[in-house]
Write a protein that holds these residues in place. Structure first.
Motif, PDB file in Angstrom:
ATOM      1  N   PHE A   1      -7.749   5.240  -0.476  1.00  0.00           N
ATOM      2  CA  PHE A   1      -8.687   5.641  -1.523  1.00  0.00           C
ATOM      3  C   PHE A   1      -8.554   4.772  -2.775  1.00  0.00           C
ATOM      4  CE2 PHE A   1      -8.498   9.569   0.937  1.00  0.00           C
ATOM      5  CZ  PHE A   1      -9.833   9.962   0.955  1.00  0.00           C
ATOM      6  N   TYR A   2      -7.489   3.971  -2.868  1.00  0.00           N
ATOM      7  CA  TYR A   2      -7.153   3.250  -4.102  1.00  0.00           C
ATOM      8  C   TYR A   2      -6.971   1.762  -3.841  1.00  0.00           C
ATOM      9  CZ  TYR A   2      -6.217   8.103  -5.094  1.00  0.00           C
ATOM     10  OH  TYR A   2      -6.344   9.462  -5.200  1.00  0.00           O
ATOM     11  N   THR A   3      -7.176   0.974  -4.886  1.00  0.00           N
ATOM     12  CA  THR A   3      -6.945  -0.462  -4.800  1.00  0.00           C
ATOM     13  C   THR A   3      -5.443  -0.733  -4.861  1.00  0.00           C
ATOM     14  OG1 THR A   3      -6.976  -0.853  -7.190  1.00  0.00           O
ATOM     15  CG2 THR A   3      -9.125  -0.881  -6.043  1.00  0.00           C
ATOM     16  N   GLU A   4      -5.055  -1.932  -4.472  1.00  0.00           N
ATOM     17  CA  GLU A   4      -3.639  -2.303  -4.554  1.00  0.00           C
ATOM     18  C   GLU A   4      -3.152  -2.244  -6.006  1.00  0.00           C
ATOM     19  OE1 GLU A   4      -1.390  -2.785  -2.099  1.00  0.00           O
ATOM     20  OE2 GLU A   4      -2.974  -2.230  -0.695  1.00  0.00           O
ATOM     21  N   LYS A   5      -3.989  -2.616  -6.932  1.00  0.00           N
ATOM     22  CA  LYS A   5      -3.629  -2.563  -8.353  1.00  0.00           C
ATOM     23  C   LYS A   5      -3.401  -1.116  -8.794  1.00  0.00           C
ATOM     24  CE  LYS A   5      -5.137  -4.266 -12.868  1.00  0.00           C
ATOM     25  NZ  LYS A   5      -6.099  -5.129 -13.565  1.00  0.00           N
ATOM     26  N   GLU A   6      -4.294  -0.217  -8.382  1.00  0.00           N
ATOM     27  CA  GLU A   6      -4.136   1.205  -8.718  1.00  0.00           C
ATOM     28  C   GLU A   6      -2.879   1.777  -8.072  1.00  0.00           C
ATOM     29  OE1 GLU A   6      -8.863   2.386  -9.214  1.00  0.00           O
ATOM     30  OE2 GLU A   6      -7.926   2.446  -7.229  1.00  0.00           O
ATOM     31  N   LEU A   7      -2.610   1.397  -6.833  1.00  0.00           N
ATOM     32  CA  LEU A   7      -1.409   1.874  -6.148  1.00  0.00           C
ATOM     33  C   LEU A   7      -0.149   1.426  -6.884  1.00  0.00           C
ATOM     34  CD1 LEU A   7      -2.492   1.267  -2.445  1.00  0.00           C
ATOM     35  CD2 LEU A   7      -2.164   3.495  -3.554  1.00  0.00           C
ATOM     36  N   ALA A   8      -0.138   0.181  -7.340  1.00  0.00           N
ATOM     37  CA  ALA A   8       1.009  -0.319  -8.103  1.00  0.00           C
ATOM     38  C   ALA A   8       1.170   0.467  -9.401  1.00  0.00           C
ATOM     39  CB  ALA A   8       0.837  -1.811  -8.383  1.00  0.00           C
ATOM     40  N   ALA A   9       0.054   0.785 -10.047  1.00  0.00           N
ATOM     41  CA  ALA A   9       0.112   1.565 -11.291  1.00  0.00           C
ATOM     42  C   ALA A   9       0.604   2.985 -11.031  1.00  0.00           C
ATOM     43  CB  ALA A   9      -1.264   1.600 -11.960  1.00  0.00           C
ATOM     44  N   LEU A  10       0.158   3.600  -9.947  1.00  0.00           N
ATOM     45  CA  LEU A  10       0.597   4.960  -9.610  1.00  0.00           C
ATOM     46  C   LEU A  10       2.083   4.986  -9.251  1.00  0.00           C
ATOM     47  CD1 LEU A  10      -2.507   6.125  -7.549  1.00  0.00           C
ATOM     48  CD2 LEU A  10      -1.851   6.859  -9.865  1.00  0.00           C
ATOM     49  N   GLU A  11       2.524   3.992  -8.518  1.00  0.00           N
ATOM     50  CA  GLU A  11       3.939   3.908  -8.164  1.00  0.00           C
ATOM     51  C   GLU A  11       4.800   3.721  -9.412  1.00  0.00           C
ATOM     52  OE1 GLU A  11       6.554   1.794  -4.689  1.00  0.00           O
ATOM     53  OE2 GLU A  11       4.943   0.598  -5.584  1.00  0.00           O
TER      54      GLU A  11
ATOM     55  N   ARG B   1       6.062  -5.177  -8.130  1.00  0.00           N
ATOM     56  CA  ARG B   1       4.752  -4.934  -7.522  1.00  0.00           C
ATOM     57  C   ARG B   1       3.697  -4.743  -8.613  1.00  0.00           C
ATOM     58  NH1 ARG B   1       6.594  -3.003  -3.182  1.00  0.00           N
ATOM     59  NH2 ARG B   1       7.204  -0.963  -3.952  1.00  0.00           N
ATOM     60  N   ALA B   2       4.038  -4.014  -9.642  1.00  0.00           N
ATOM     61  CA  ALA B   2       3.100  -3.832 -10.760  1.00  0.00           C
ATOM     62  C   ALA B   2       2.861  -5.164 -11.467  1.00  0.00           C
ATOM     63  CB  ALA B   2       3.630  -2.781 -11.733  1.00  0.00           C
ATOM     64  N   ALA B   3       3.908  -5.934 -11.645  1.00  0.00           N
ATOM     65  CA  ALA B   3       3.786  -7.225 -12.332  1.00  0.00           C
ATOM     66  C   ALA B   3       2.886  -8.196 -11.565  1.00  0.00           C
ATOM     67  CB  ALA B   3       5.171  -7.827 -12.550  1.00  0.00           C
ATOM     68  N   LYS B   4       2.779  -8.043 -10.253  1.00  0.00           N
ATOM     69  CA  LYS B   4       1.889  -8.892  -9.450  1.00  0.00           C
ATOM     70  C   LYS B   4       0.419  -8.587  -9.736  1.00  0.00           C
ATOM     71  CE  LYS B   4       4.838  -9.387  -5.393  1.00  0.00           C
ATOM     72  NZ  LYS B   4       4.966  -9.026  -3.973  1.00  0.00           N
ATOM     73  N   HIS B   5       0.127  -7.354 -10.112  1.00  0.00           N
ATOM     74  CA  HIS B   5      -1.264  -6.917 -10.272  1.00  0.00           C
ATOM     75  C   HIS B   5      -1.740  -6.866 -11.721  1.00  0.00           C
ATOM     76  CE1 HIS B   5      -1.824  -5.960  -6.050  1.00  0.00           C
ATOM     77  NE2 HIS B   5      -0.594  -5.465  -6.056  1.00  0.00           N
ATOM     78  N   PHE B   6      -0.820  -6.940 -12.659  1.00  0.00           N
ATOM     79  CA  PHE B   6      -1.166  -6.832 -14.073  1.00  0.00           C
ATOM     80  C   PHE B   6      -0.618  -8.039 -14.829  1.00  0.00           C
ATOM     81  CE2 PHE B   6      -1.176  -2.533 -12.476  1.00  0.00           C
ATOM     82  CZ  PHE B   6      -2.259  -1.936 -13.125  1.00  0.00           C
TER      83      PHE B   6
END
Length: 170
Positions: free
Chosen positions: A97-107, A127-132
């Protein structure tokens, strides 16, 4: 006891609404105003839907009914889908239901919120640093930290959910 009616002749009685323990915002207005400013600063540069997902997830973990009421309404008003909001409490089992970026933010939200499980793991941060981008990641960490502070006020003072209107505190 509050009675809510449906469109038909049937009525449903709900449990009575509790009262707040303390009107902390009125009793500590300088702190409240500072929190409002901090919250506004922490939101800058973040996608509104992502920001609300993070606020909802932290509020779920912290059992803050007041903030859940507020941020689910704000998420829906921002165009978030009901389905994604509903699935949020089980995001790890509903990853599609979520993008990889959203998943990293939720984690990252979970790691920062539940510090009793240990430090924020390197792999979660990476993982978050990869997306933001770094500036956006700093804002995300700030937003997670601020919603956790709001949750602590809400839970401790037993703020009453159900009365918030979307966008009311914007």
């Amino acid at each position: 006891m509050t009675t809510h009616t449906t469109d038909g002749p049937t009525t449903t009685e709900y449990a009575p609404e509790h009262t707040a323990r303390l009107a902390w915002a009125k009793l500590a207005p300088d702190v409240y105003k500072a929190m409002i400013r901090l919250d506004a600063a922490a939101q800058q540069g973040l996608d509104p839907k992502l920001r609300e997902l993070v606020k909802i997830r932290a509020s779920q973990l912290n059992h803050c009914a007041f903030c859940l009421d507020m941020h689910t309404k704000d998420a829906l008003a921002a165009g978030e889908s009901v389905e994604r909001v509903v699935q949020l409490s089980a995001w790890d089992e509903s990853r599609h239901f979520y993008t990889e970026k959203e998943l990293a933010a939720l984690e990252l939200t979970e790691a920062v919120t539940v510090l009793t499980d240990g430090f924020v793991p390197d792999e979660v941060y990476e993982r978050a640093a990869k997306h933001f981008e770094e500036a956006e990641l700093a804002q995300l960490i700030a937003a997670i930290t601020v919603i956790n502070a709001w949750n602590r006020f809400g839970v401790t003072c037993r703020l009453v959910p159900g009365h918030y209107q979307a966008g009311q505190h914007k």
